[in-house]
Motif scaffolding. Structure first.
Motif, mmCIF file in Angstrom:
data_model
loop_
_atom_site.group_PDB
_atom_site.id
_atom_site.type_symbol
_atom_site.label_atom_id
_atom_site.label_comp_id
_atom_site.label_asym_id
_atom_site.label_seq_id
_atom_site.Cartn_x
_atom_site.Cartn_y
_atom_site.Cartn_z
ATOM 1 N N MET A 1 23.688 41.760 -12.868
ATOM 2 C CA MET A 1 24.557 41.484 -11.740
ATOM 3 C C MET A 1 23.857 40.616 -10.706
ATOM 4 O O MET A 1 24.485 39.899 -9.966
ATOM 5 C CB MET A 1 25.006 42.775 -11.093
ATOM 6 N N ARG B 1 21.811 27.802 -11.276
ATOM 7 C CA ARG B 1 22.823 27.327 -12.215
ATOM 8 C C ARG B 1 24.190 27.256 -11.562
ATOM 9 O O ARG B 1 25.006 26.404 -11.896
ATOM 10 C CB ARG B 1 22.873 28.215 -13.447
ATOM 11 N N ILE B 2 24.467 28.163 -10.614
ATOM 12 C CA ILE B 2 25.732 28.088 -9.879
ATOM 13 C C ILE B 2 25.783 26.779 -9.092
ATOM 14 O O ILE B 2 26.815 26.104 -9.049
ATOM 15 C CB ILE B 2 25.856 29.297 -8.924
ATOM 16 N N GLU B 3 24.646 26.403 -8.502
ATOM 17 C CA GLU B 3 24.601 25.143 -7.764
ATOM 18 C C GLU B 3 24.779 23.947 -8.704
ATOM 19 O O GLU B 3 25.462 22.988 -8.364
ATOM 20 C CB GLU B 3 23.276 25.044 -6.996
ATOM 21 N N PHE C 1 26.438 23.815 -11.615
ATOM 22 C CA PHE C 1 27.848 23.735 -11.996
ATOM 23 C C PHE C 1 28.671 23.225 -10.816
ATOM 24 O O PHE C 1 29.541 22.352 -10.978
ATOM 25 C CB PHE C 1 28.330 25.120 -12.462
ATOM 26 N N SER C 2 28.383 23.736 -9.612
ATOM 27 C CA SER C 2 29.102 23.289 -8.422
ATOM 28 C C SER C 2 28.879 21.800 -8.182
ATOM 29 O O SER C 2 29.821 21.071 -7.860
ATOM 30 C CB SER C 2 28.642 24.087 -7.193
ATOM 31 N N ASP D 1 28.569 38.749 -9.377
ATOM 32 C CA ASP D 1 29.850 38.360 -9.950
ATOM 33 C C ASP D 1 30.854 37.960 -8.887
ATOM 34 O O ASP D 1 31.633 37.016 -9.076
ATOM 35 C CB ASP D 1 30.403 39.522 -10.781
ATOM 36 N N VAL D 2 30.856 38.676 -7.747
ATOM 37 C CA VAL D 2 31.823 38.371 -6.709
ATOM 38 C C VAL D 2 31.565 36.978 -6.140
ATOM 39 O O VAL D 2 32.497 36.194 -5.935
ATOM 40 C CB VAL D 2 31.769 39.449 -5.596
ATOM 41 N N MET E 1 30.224 34.501 -7.721
ATOM 42 C CA MET E 1 30.641 33.497 -8.696
ATOM 43 C C MET E 1 32.146 33.283 -8.660
ATOM 44 O O MET E 1 32.633 32.165 -8.840
ATOM 45 C CB MET E 1 30.176 33.905 -10.095
ATOM 46 N N VAL E 2 32.908 34.366 -8.400
ATOM 47 C CA VAL E 2 34.366 34.232 -8.343
ATOM 48 C C VAL E 2 34.793 33.499 -7.071
ATOM 49 O O VAL E 2 35.625 32.589 -7.130
ATOM 50 C CB VAL E 2 35.036 35.622 -8.438
ATOM 51 N N LEU F 1 34.048 29.942 -7.517
ATOM 52 C CA LEU F 1 35.000 29.301 -8.437
ATOM 53 C C LEU F 1 36.290 28.949 -7.705
ATOM 54 O O LEU F 1 36.847 27.849 -7.886
ATOM 55 C CB LEU F 1 35.280 30.255 -9.601
ATOM 56 N N LEU F 2 36.770 29.856 -6.857
ATOM 57 C CA LEU F 2 37.989 29.584 -6.091
ATOM 58 C C LEU F 2 37.760 28.438 -5.108
ATOM 59 O O LEU F 2 38.629 27.584 -4.924
ATOM 60 C CB LEU F 2 38.430 30.850 -5.342
ATOM 61 N N LEU G 1 35.636 25.955 -5.512
ATOM 62 C CA LEU G 1 35.593 24.717 -6.297
ATOM 63 C C LEU G 1 36.998 24.283 -6.708
ATOM 64 O O LEU G 1 37.306 23.090 -6.749
ATOM 65 C CB LEU G 1 34.716 24.899 -7.538
#
Lengths: 200, 200, 200, 200
Positions: free
Chosen positions: D1, D7-9, D11-12, D76-77, D79-80, D83-84, D86
């Motif tokens: 968790m 990696r989030i950066e 992808f963003s 996880d929160v 990442m969600v 995602l919204l 983005l």
């Protein structure tokens, strides 16, 4: 033959971000002969397919990320299974667009077969990837987190097969089930985690 | 003049992921006047060229990645040879699309000359890149792995020249040989590796 | 207000790779009513603009990379000048396409004014970026390498202004000069470096 | 968790760079029957929407970057919510294009409602992201910088709601206010910083 995974993740991130944003290209200005809001509303299949493909590919990216946090080494087999997985991800916008366009036509059941079948194929590709990681000893030893992921992946093809079969029974039900599965694979690690904590 | 390679790899990953996904833009909804599955089937050249360009560019990415795991420094010459290599990679979807479209027309041999010739050019560009790395001392000293890569690269132009020449003899054979070469360059490090282990 | 530069480079790499590959979307299958090779040849403006924009944007990426190897910190001003620079980079494919298409029409001088003027604007944006880095103390203290870069950047606007002015005198000459400048900014660090070594 | 944010950066960054460059695809060669410069000028809605969406998405990227310099862990929160966010970023080019095209038609107020409303939604999504980071303890303890960001984010929805409401009063004023807000969110950290230094 061994190597780090950072470049595989970078290439994957590039492909995921292209796939997620692909259907924004299908959003066209509303026709000039309709009132503005009615013209926008008439394009709802485009908006729906953009929204669904973005969110579902985003959820797949989250699951790809979750798996790779446990991958310590990469080898040729992993690169091939990852390439096949990315091929599946890039494919998703196409059946999503056909599905949304078919909702206003008489081809809805054929499009739903292609749509749900594509997700079934992706569930199998995710398992192929996971098996390559486990069998070839590429993952770390955090057994608990990996066991949750493996359990998730294992039931994926079963659930998507039920979803695929449901297409012949009721298309709307199969689409609702498909969306429910995306949500399930988004939140399931949290659920397994809590269950585990209750047991521990 | 010296520097790290991470940013070269990041730019390359961006270009590779765009090139690999380029032909997904050619996938169009099937015409409304045909039955769904027949309409899809009629678009097989689009599917075939998307599939082939994605997989073959993916295999090139794997080979690019294999080489760069041994590159320790970058210099201006490497950046230029890499740029030329990326130009070749981005070019591939175009002859692939022409090849697939020509299969149902009378222009199949001309398209195959362009297609196989493009892969011959890429084999030469990969060698240019490798030579730049070796001659300028940019690679590490893991001689065995590098010797495998160098052997692979050296036979590439010879094999693709045979493939190119085969176009005049038999187009289907040349295309099958081209696909076999992609598979060969995917698995050959494993083969050399095993051979080496038998010898060692 | 301070920070690392890796994410600025990652975002820049994404924008550079999109800009460099943009004109590949303009490559269309040759018309079916012409012989294959003649049909391809008739599309030379598309090939020329793809080739030039890919290579020239690639050279700009190399120069961007050269500068950022000396940037140690980022601040808000650097992010803004970098954003403006990227805007210029993404713009380049458009005047390049218009230039190539104009070569077969009577609008060649207007298109060349836009084309050479765009490169003049980019030369100014590169200097804006460099000045932001130097004035705000964001670069490291490798004076020699930076002095070479600064000398290069300083003469850029002068050379591109001559190129821009040459458009009114002779369009072909201005285009040849523009291409020569791209090559110059590719190899000049090597030249300065050698000159420096002779002096040292 | 938990996990790293790199990696989030990545992808963003991929999604941001695609979104920022999206409207360059709408720049088409000017029609051949008009003089060159007049033909270009007639396409000003395309240029304006490209320029505005590139710069405003660039400013959003800068704010995303500012926030993530303080994010130490991802869950996880996050990442969600990311995602919204983005999804909102990728959406922006569409209402921007409709807004620019509507300026020469009678639909200008409807397009402005969609345009300003989209920015209001984005201001809410940025706050959702920040709240996820703070409530779940994902940020570091540099309170001052974070307090500036939080203050900025908190007034965002209020200001964009005023902008949205202003659409019914005067479209040009609402658009000017929208542009002023983009500039404000670009420079406000500098302003808060100076204010803080005066107080300190």
């Amino acid at each position: 033959m061994s190597g780090e995974t950072s470049r595989i993740e970078a290439f994957s991130d590039g492909v995921f971000s292209i796939a997620a944003t692909l259907l924004v290209l299908e959003l066209k200005p509303p026709p000039a002969n309709l009132p503005f809001w009615r013209g926008l509303a008439a394009q709802w299949p485009g908006f729906a397919s953009f929204l669904l493909s973005f969110l579902f590919i985003g959820i797949m990216w989250i699951n790809h990320h979750r798996l790779f946090t446990h991958v310590r080494r990469a080898d040729d087999v992993l690169m091939v299974t990852n390439l096949l997985l990315l091929l599946g991800v890039v494919w998703i916008p196409y059946p999503t667009l056909l599905m949304a366009q078919a909702l206003t036509s008489s081809r809805v059941s054929e499009a739903a077969i292609l749509y749900n079948g594509s997700y079934l194929a992706l569930a199998l590709l995710f398992n192929l990837q996971l098996q390559a990681c486990i069998r070839r000893g590429l993952v770390d030893r955090e057994y608990v987190a990996l066991r949750h992921i493996a359990r998730n992946y294992a039931i994926g093809p079963v659930l998507y097969l039920i979803c695929f079969a449901a297409t012949w029974w009721s298309v709307p039900l199969s689409l609702a089930f498909n969306a429910a599965l995306a949500l399930f694979f988004l939140v399931s690690p949290e659920l397994w985690g809590k269950e585990h904590h209750r047991q521990g």
